[in-house]
Motif scaffolding. Structure first.
Motif, mmCIF file in Angstrom:
data_model
loop_
_atom_site.group_PDB
_atom_site.id
_atom_site.type_symbol
_atom_site.label_atom_id
_atom_site.label_comp_id
_atom_site.label_asym_id
_atom_site.label_seq_id
_atom_site.Cartn_x
_atom_site.Cartn_y
_atom_site.Cartn_z
ATOM 1 N N VAL A 266 0.859 -1.325 -0.042
ATOM 2 C CA VAL A 266 0.069 -0.002 -0.009
ATOM 3 C C VAL A 266 0.804 1.046 0.071
ATOM 4 C CG1 VAL A 266 -1.752 1.230 1.338
ATOM 5 C CG2 VAL A 266 -1.833 -1.258 1.328
ATOM 6 N N LYS A 267 0.561 2.140 -1.048
ATOM 7 C CA LYS A 267 1.306 3.717 -0.924
ATOM 8 C C LYS A 267 0.843 4.352 0.330
ATOM 9 C CE LYS A 267 2.648 4.129 -5.852
ATOM 10 N NZ LYS A 267 1.378 3.939 -6.601
ATOM 11 N N VAL A 407 -6.810 5.906 15.438
ATOM 12 C CA VAL A 407 -7.684 5.299 14.700
ATOM 13 C C VAL A 407 -6.460 5.275 13.196
ATOM 14 C CG1 VAL A 407 -9.898 6.183 15.102
ATOM 15 C CG2 VAL A 407 -8.323 7.319 13.503
ATOM 16 N N THR A 408 -5.796 5.904 13.077
ATOM 17 C CA THR A 408 -4.727 5.857 12.018
ATOM 18 C C THR A 408 -3.834 4.502 12.138
ATOM 19 O OG1 THR A 408 -4.454 8.104 11.826
ATOM 20 C CG2 THR A 408 -2.811 6.903 10.666
ATOM 21 N N GLY A 409 -3.482 4.404 13.748
ATOM 22 C CA GLY A 409 -2.791 3.079 13.923
ATOM 23 C C GLY A 409 -3.609 1.679 13.781
ATOM 24 N N ASP A 410 -4.739 1.789 14.112
ATOM 25 C CA ASP A 410 -5.644 0.456 13.823
ATOM 26 C C ASP A 410 -5.782 0.276 12.286
ATOM 27 O OD1 ASP A 410 -6.079 0.982 16.458
ATOM 28 O OD2 ASP A 410 -8.190 1.833 16.227
ATOM 29 N N SER A 411 -5.944 1.526 11.400
ATOM 30 C CA SER A 411 -5.856 1.232 10.082
ATOM 31 C C SER A 411 -4.749 0.808 9.375
ATOM 32 C CB SER A 411 -6.186 2.728 9.419
ATOM 33 O OG SER A 411 -7.434 3.251 9.956
ATOM 34 N N THR A 412 -3.369 1.046 10.058
ATOM 35 C CA THR A 412 -2.158 0.717 9.780
ATOM 36 C C THR A 412 -2.242 -0.974 9.797
ATOM 37 O OG1 THR A 412 -1.387 2.896 10.154
ATOM 38 C CG2 THR A 412 0.358 1.030 9.899
ATOM 39 N N VAL A 413 -2.465 -1.213 10.985
ATOM 40 C CA VAL A 413 -2.409 -2.578 11.440
ATOM 41 C C VAL A 413 -3.266 -3.604 10.524
ATOM 42 C CG1 VAL A 413 -2.640 -4.398 13.266
ATOM 43 C CG2 VAL A 413 -1.439 -2.375 13.641
ATOM 44 N N ALA A 414 -4.644 -2.989 10.016
ATOM 45 C CA ALA A 414 -5.663 -3.681 9.236
ATOM 46 C C ALA A 414 -4.942 -4.004 8.086
ATOM 47 C CB ALA A 414 -6.858 -2.908 9.368
ATOM 48 N N ALA A 415 -4.203 -2.870 7.479
ATOM 49 C CA ALA A 415 -3.598 -3.003 6.175
ATOM 50 C C ALA A 415 -2.435 -4.060 6.118
ATOM 51 C CB ALA A 415 -3.077 -1.718 5.859
ATOM 52 N N ILE A 416 -1.688 -3.996 7.392
ATOM 53 C CA ILE A 416 -0.542 -5.047 7.442
ATOM 54 C C ILE A 416 -1.153 -6.487 7.519
ATOM 55 C CG2 ILE A 416 1.308 -5.599 8.666
ATOM 56 C CD1 ILE A 416 1.911 -2.499 9.600
ATOM 57 N N ILE A 417 -2.254 -6.728 8.218
ATOM 58 C CA ILE A 417 -2.633 -7.993 8.497
ATOM 59 C C ILE A 417 -3.394 -8.364 7.181
ATOM 60 C CG2 ILE A 417 -4.488 -9.474 9.674
ATOM 61 C CD1 ILE A 417 -2.118 -8.769 11.504
ATOM 62 N N ALA A 418 -3.950 -7.424 6.665
ATOM 63 C CA ALA A 418 -4.734 -7.909 5.230
ATOM 64 C C ALA A 418 -3.686 -8.443 4.280
ATOM 65 C CB ALA A 418 -5.732 -6.769 4.749
ATOM 66 N N SER A 419 -2.644 -7.412 4.125
ATOM 67 C CA SER A 419 -1.760 -7.783 3.185
ATOM 68 C C SER A 419 -0.890 -9.221 3.630
ATOM 69 C CB SER A 419 -0.349 -6.977 3.168
ATOM 70 O OG SER A 419 -0.879 -5.601 2.934
ATOM 71 N N SER A 420 -0.660 -9.570 4.848
ATOM 72 C CA SER A 420 0.001 -10.827 5.272
ATOM 73 C C SER A 420 -1.112 -12.091 5.034
ATOM 74 C CB SER A 420 0.291 -10.792 6.577
ATOM 75 O OG SER A 420 -0.642 -10.755 7.246
ATOM 76 N N GLU A 421 -2.300 -11.496 4.889
ATOM 77 C CA GLU A 421 -3.282 -12.754 4.531
ATOM 78 C C GLU A 421 -3.851 -12.756 3.223
ATOM 79 O OE1 GLU A 421 -4.655 -14.976 7.059
ATOM 80 O OE2 GLU A 421 -3.147 -14.179 8.519
ATOM 81 N N ASP A 422 -3.282 -11.957 2.526
ATOM 82 C CA ASP A 422 -3.762 -11.970 0.904
ATOM 83 C C ASP A 422 -5.090 -11.595 0.962
ATOM 84 O OD1 ASP A 422 -2.928 -11.468 -1.560
ATOM 85 O OD2 ASP A 422 -2.842 -13.988 -1.886
ATOM 86 N N ALA A 423 -5.447 -10.493 1.779
ATOM 87 C CA ALA A 423 -7.046 -10.207 1.683
ATOM 88 C C ALA A 423 -7.054 -8.675 1.534
ATOM 89 C CB ALA A 423 -7.573 -10.528 3.178
ATOM 90 N N ILE A 424 -6.257 -8.117 0.687
ATOM 91 C CA ILE A 424 -6.306 -6.755 0.459
ATOM 92 C C ILE A 424 -6.191 -6.589 -1.179
ATOM 93 C CG2 ILE A 424 -3.723 -6.365 0.527
ATOM 94 C CD1 ILE A 424 -4.414 -3.700 1.601
ATOM 95 N N LYS A 425 -6.955 -5.754 -1.769
ATOM 96 C CA LYS A 425 -7.156 -5.485 -3.343
ATOM 97 C C LYS A 425 -6.190 -4.724 -3.540
ATOM 98 C CE LYS A 425 -12.216 -5.759 -3.876
ATOM 99 N NZ LYS A 425 -13.192 -5.054 -3.331
ATOM 100 N N ASP A 426 -5.628 -4.934 -4.923
ATOM 101 C CA ASP A 426 -4.754 -3.987 -5.498
ATOM 102 C C ASP A 426 -5.077 -2.698 -5.719
ATOM 103 O OD1 ASP A 426 -2.049 -5.340 -5.885
ATOM 104 O OD2 ASP A 426 -1.980 -4.817 -8.018
ATOM 105 N N GLU A 427 -4.336 -1.445 -5.820
ATOM 106 C CA GLU A 427 -4.700 -0.235 -6.208
ATOM 107 C C GLU A 427 -5.280 -0.372 -7.459
ATOM 108 O OE1 GLU A 427 -1.713 2.716 -5.059
ATOM 109 O OE2 GLU A 427 -2.906 4.040 -6.235
ATOM 110 N N SER A 428 -4.964 -0.857 -8.190
ATOM 111 C CA SER A 428 -5.479 -0.798 -9.699
ATOM 112 C C SER A 428 -7.016 -1.380 -9.690
ATOM 113 C CB SER A 428 -4.818 -1.761 -10.825
ATOM 114 O OG SER A 428 -4.637 -3.048 -10.113
ATOM 115 N N GLU A 429 -7.166 -2.318 -8.809
ATOM 116 C CA GLU A 429 -8.733 -2.917 -8.712
ATOM 117 C C GLU A 429 -9.883 -1.944 -7.970
ATOM 118 O OE1 GLU A 429 -8.858 -7.175 -7.219
ATOM 119 O OE2 GLU A 429 -6.785 -6.627 -7.212
ATOM 120 N N LEU A 430 -9.145 -0.916 -7.167
ATOM 121 C CA LEU A 430 -9.902 -0.138 -6.322
ATOM 122 C C LEU A 430 -10.436 1.075 -6.837
ATOM 123 C CD1 LEU A 430 -7.932 -0.254 -2.948
ATOM 124 C CD2 LEU A 430 -10.201 -0.843 -3.364
ATOM 125 N N GLY A 431 -9.642 1.693 -7.779
ATOM 126 C CA GLY A 431 -10.231 3.002 -8.464
ATOM 127 C C GLY A 431 -10.224 4.068 -7.488
#
Ligand code: ASP
Length: 446
Positions: A266-267, A407-431
């Motif tokens: 995630v950028k 809330v920024t800290g919670d969101s950061t951890v959510a992004a990290i966990i999702a990345s490690s679980e392969d549960a996050i969409k690519d930026e190109s898919e998101l628009g």
């Protein structure tokens, strides 16, 4: 006429009342000396401030017990999501430790308390800390008993002794976590009544906090009025506030980007745009709990984190992960010690680190919770919690900022966990980043 009535009936928000109480208290505190009403203020105004502090101290133990047991026992799906649960809790604790360390390092370097002269510090210590000396002797006694004494002290040998003394808060936290973990391990049908009890009790305790906070404008006024305010104190307070803000900024602009860069694709610019609505709402409500629905929306829709991850990681984070709060606790505890002219030993700063981590875990995600938990941190190192009066004046704006960081800290951890679980969409898919609907937010707690 009708419009006027409507306008007049509109309730003034609590924070505005606190600000007014603060303003009047500040003016009173400045004018008391020249007008010769210092003694009157001490006898007739200050007790109302002491009552406010007593109420906060009164609710601290029940708040921790109930909110921690309730929070930990909610982790019942840890068995199902054990891997994700372990990673999430590890990251939450890790980021919180980083946060307190940043706060402690900055406050030791910047040293905001030294903007006060030695005489002023002596005077503050005298007026705030009648029983300070004995507490410090106790704290030193603890230090002399060996390096692992801190650990030994966390484990109570008698629960009622721990409950009856606010300085034993780590023991209370230890018991609450033990109780919560035991609830997870027990058969669900057997512990259901206990769970219901703690769910209900949690609501009751939060209502009590709400009632106490309604009294806050009066309490804050009384505390500030009885504080002899001068330019020196105002200067020290501004440096202290800047110190907290700098710590929060380092967390948001250095720590989180580094974590995102090393652990996700995630950028950072995308991340910040994605979570902006949650940050703004956290800032304006001072409550991570009230902001939770929007944080979840932002993380799912704008960052593409799967619902499975966000619905586990974010509610847990709103309850136990408060990086902003823990920075504030580290800085505040050391600042109050500095203002009293007390040099904290390394052991005591370590105790602050541990207590601040645990206190931020135990803090409820509502306005002002951090300042209540600060009492624990102060008492753990033998400082008089009445020293809170020094920083109360600037707490609301700092609460707004630290909640946005929480809330920024919670969101950061959510992004990290999702990345490690392969549960996050690519930026190109998101628009493009979508508008977030904030109408669903319950702002009653702010
Ligand atoms: N208001 C903060 C939150 O809800 C807690 C605190 O007082 O630090 O996240």
């Amino acid at each position: 006429m009708l419009t006027k009535n409507v306008v007049m009936k509109k309730k003034m928000p609590l924070y505005a009342k606190i600000l007014i109480g603060m303003g009047i208290g500040l003016v009173w505190g400045i004018a008391a000396g020249p007008l010769g009403i210092v003694e009157f203020t001490h006898d007739w105004i200050r007790p109302f401030g002491t009552i406010f502090i007593n109420c906060l101290k009164l609710i601290a133990v029940p708040l921790i017990i109930v909110s921690l047991i309730d929070g930990v026992s909610n982790l019942s799906d840890v068995s199902k999501l054990s891997r994700m649960g372990g990673k999430t809790i590890g990251l939450y604790i890790g980021t919180t430790i980083i946060a307190v360390t940043i706060g402690l390092t900055l406050v030791n370097i910047i040293d905001p308390g030294h903007y006060l002269s030695i005489e002023r510090r002596d005077q503050l210590r005298e007026s705030f800390a009648a029983d300070l000396d004995t507490s410090i002797i106790t704290a030193h006694g603890t230090k002399d008993s060996g390096p692992l004494q801190i650990l030994v002290d966390i484990v109570p040998d008698n629960l009622f002794n721990s409950f009856s003394d606010n300085t034993n808060m780590l023991q209370v936290i230890f018991f609450a976590i033990l109780f919560g973990v035991a609830m997870i391990l027990s058969p669900k049908d057997k512990v259901a009544p206990v769970k219901n009890f703690f769910d209900g009790a949690n609501h009751v305790i939060l209502s009590i906090v709400d009632i106490i906070m309604r009294y806050a404008p009066v309490g804050v006024f009384a505390l500030l009025a009885s504080l002899t305010i001068d330019l020196e104190l105002l200067q020290a307070l501004s440096v202290y506030s800047l110190n907290v803000v700098l710590g929060l900024a380092i967390m948001v602009f250095v720590t989180y980007p580094l974590l995102l860069k090393s652990m996700t694709k995630v950028k950072y610019s995308r991340f910040m745009k994605a979570v902006l609505p949650a940050q703004i709402l956290g800032f304006s409500t001072s409550s991570s709990a009230a902001t939770l629905p929007v944080t979840m929306d932002c993380v799912e829709k704008n960052l593409g984190v799967s619902e499975e991850v966000s619905s586990f990681v974010l509610p847990l984070g709103a309850t136990i992960n408060m990086d902003g709060t823990s920075i504030h606790q580290g800085v505040s505890a050391v600042f109050i010690a500095q203002a009293f002219g007390i040099d904290l030993s390394l052991g005591q700063q370590l105790t602050i680190l541990m207590t601040a981590v645990l206190a931020s875990i135990g803090a409820a995600a509502v306005p002002g919770a951090g300042i209540i938990m600060l009492i624990i941190v102060l008492e753990a190192v033998g400082l008089d919690p009445a020293g809170l009066a020094l920083i109360l004046a600037v707490d609301r704006p700092l609460d707004m900022l630290r909640t946005a960081v929480n809330v920024t800290g919670d969101s950061t951890v959510a992004a990290i966990i999702a990345s490690s679980e392969d549960a996050i969409k690519d930026e190109s898919e998101l628009g493009k980043i979508k508008e977030i609907d904030t109408s669903q937010v319950d702002t009653s707690q702010s």
